[in-house]
Motif scaffolding. Structure first.
Motif, short mmCIF file in Angstrom:
data_model
loop_
_atom_site.label_atom_id
_atom_site.label_comp_id
_atom_site.label_asym_id
_atom_site.label_seq_id
_atom_site.Cartn_x
_atom_site.Cartn_y
_atom_site.Cartn_z
N LEU A 1 13.58 130.06 11.30
CA LEU A 1 13.40 130.04 9.85
C LEU A 1 14.26 131.09 9.16
O LEU A 1 14.85 130.84 8.11
N LYS A 2 14.34 132.28 9.77
CA LYS A 2 15.14 133.35 9.16
C LYS A 2 16.64 133.06 9.21
O LYS A 2 17.40 133.54 8.38
N SER A 3 17.04 132.25 10.18
CA SER A 3 18.46 131.87 10.23
C SER A 3 18.77 130.89 9.10
O SER A 3 19.92 130.80 8.65
N LEU A 4 17.75 130.15 8.64
CA LEU A 4 17.93 129.21 7.53
C LEU A 4 17.71 129.89 6.19
O LEU A 4 18.37 129.57 5.20
N ARG A 5 16.73 130.81 6.15
CA ARG A 5 16.43 131.54 4.92
C ARG A 5 16.31 133.03 5.25
O ARG A 5 15.20 133.52 5.50
N PRO A 6 17.41 133.75 5.28
CA PRO A 6 17.38 135.17 5.67
C PRO A 6 16.62 136.05 4.70
O PRO A 6 16.06 137.07 5.08
#
Length: 401
Positions: A215-220
């Motif tokens: 998820l963080k790779s998509l929404r840092p």
């Protein structure tokens, strides 16, 4: 991608999540739907909070045709042609206009006769306060309703519903991130989940669980923290309150002006000032609450543009007042004590019809007697502003000077 946000759009009012202050049980709007007398209305607030969905559900509940437009490419001729089809219809349509703040004055004037004659029910949605973008003529014929960001519990409901309909392995930490990083925007959360569900399968042809790393790779960056949010009414209101609390009158005036220029409802600003007057000033200057309350009443009767002067006077006064949060902390500490189970019986001498109660006025205004079964202290007296007077008075009354 499955387009979860569209697939999971509530099909009934009962399934609608959030905005209970507007459409909850026994609210005027809920009753208006039940009676079929729904007023022309404009919904405004952050994205992904249900504005379009509620408009659709209202049309469905009223069993009326639903015509949807977007103000960014709104064409009067097309609109008039569509409207003519329902001229003699028994059930008049619900006309919904998204991004309604983008309508020109000429386009708005086209709506006036329709609203006046009830040839259709006009609903609109906007992420911006429509106070300035809509003409006075439109506003006088409609109601404005402010939508709030979805609460954490409401976002959790949306997420659980999504995973119920479209099961996918997901770690608990990832669920928390989906909710916390979406800023109360259900659409943004479902879009992120949608993309994450399009992940890869492992060597056993099984779906790879969604992790917080994915998820963080998509929404840092959380949508709550983005710099683009600096102009939102929530952040500006927070900056105003913190500037007043910090006694920076010039910063407070700046953020007040930003809110006013952005078309913020003056009553919203005044309500926040009333809360601050008690929470952050309190008895250090008791008149602050009086002035803030008078401000709230005045702006509700007067409105812009003159309300800006009243708000300015109040903001300056609150900024320059001595600060104390003793009332705020005292009641919080007291409630916390009770919630921990500190429930004391009332002393018999102050129960109704007690024969051992001593009336203070018979003793010059004060007499020592038991009011609590054991001594508890919640109020921390200060020497700030008028609180020093109160402290001196209570000591004098009790003969401790």
């Amino acid at each position: 991608m499955k387009n979860l946000a569209n697939l999971l759009r509530p099909k009934t009012l009962e399934a609608f999540i959030g905005q209970s202050q507007i459409i909850g049980q026994d609210t005027p709007l809920k009753n208006a739907i039940a009676t079929g007398n729904f007023p022309h209305s404009f919904f405004w607030g952050p994205p992904g909070t249900g504005k379009t969905t509620l408009a659709r559900l209202i049309a469905q509940e009223l069993q009326r045709p639903f015509l949807q437009y977007n103000a960014t490419h709104f064409k009067l001729e097309e609109f008039r042609l569509a409207q003519k089809q329902y001229q003699n219809a028994l059930l008049k349509p619900v006309i919904f206009i998204d991004e309604v703040h983008r309508l020109s004055k000429n386009q708005q004037e086209c709506l006036l006769p329709i609203m006046e004659n009830h040839d259709a029910l006009i609903l609109g949605a906007s992420t911006e306060n429509p106070y300035y973008s809509l003409t006075g003529a439109i506003r006088s014929r409609a109601f404005l309703f402010e939508f709030s960001r979805l609460k954490t519990s409401e976002m959790d409901q949306v997420l659980q519903n999504a995973l119920k309909h479209y099961p996918y392995p997901i770690e608990e930490e990832a669920k928390d991130y989906l909710i916390s990083s979406s800023g109360g925007d259900a659409r943004a959360m479902l879009n992120l989940l949608d993309v994450a569900m399009s992940g890869v399968v492992d060597e056993k042809n099984q779906k790879t669980p969604i992790t917080i790393t994915t998820l963080k790779s998509l929404r840092p960056t959380s949508l709550n923290d983005g710099s683009s949010d600096d102009d939102t009414h929530y952040n500006l209101a927070s900056a105003l309150i913190k500037s007043i609390r910090g006694s920076d009158e010039n910063a407070a005036l700046y953020y007040l002006a930003r809110l006013i220029c952005g078309g913020e409802n003056p009553e919203f600003i005044a309500r926040r000032l009333v809360i601050l007057a008690s929470e952050d000033i309190g008895n250090a200057n008791p008149n602050a609450l009086n002035l803030a309350t008078s401000t709230m009443l005045a702006v509700s009767k007067i409105g812009y543009p003159e309300a800006r002067i009243i708000l300015s006077q109040c903001v300056i006064y609150l900024s320059c007042s001595p600060k104390s949060n003793s009332a705020y902390t005292a009641i919080n500490d007291t409630i916390a004590t009770i919630n921990k189970g500190e429930i004391l019986p009332i002393p018999k001498n102050i129960l109704p019809h007690s024969k051992t109660y001593r009336y203070p006025h018979d003793y010059g205004g004060w007499i020592e007697q038991k009011y609590l079964q054991k001594p508890l202290v919640f109020l921390k007296h200060t020497q700030k502003g008028f609180e020093k007077n109160l402290h001196d008075w209570i000591k004098k009354i009790k003969g401790k000077t």
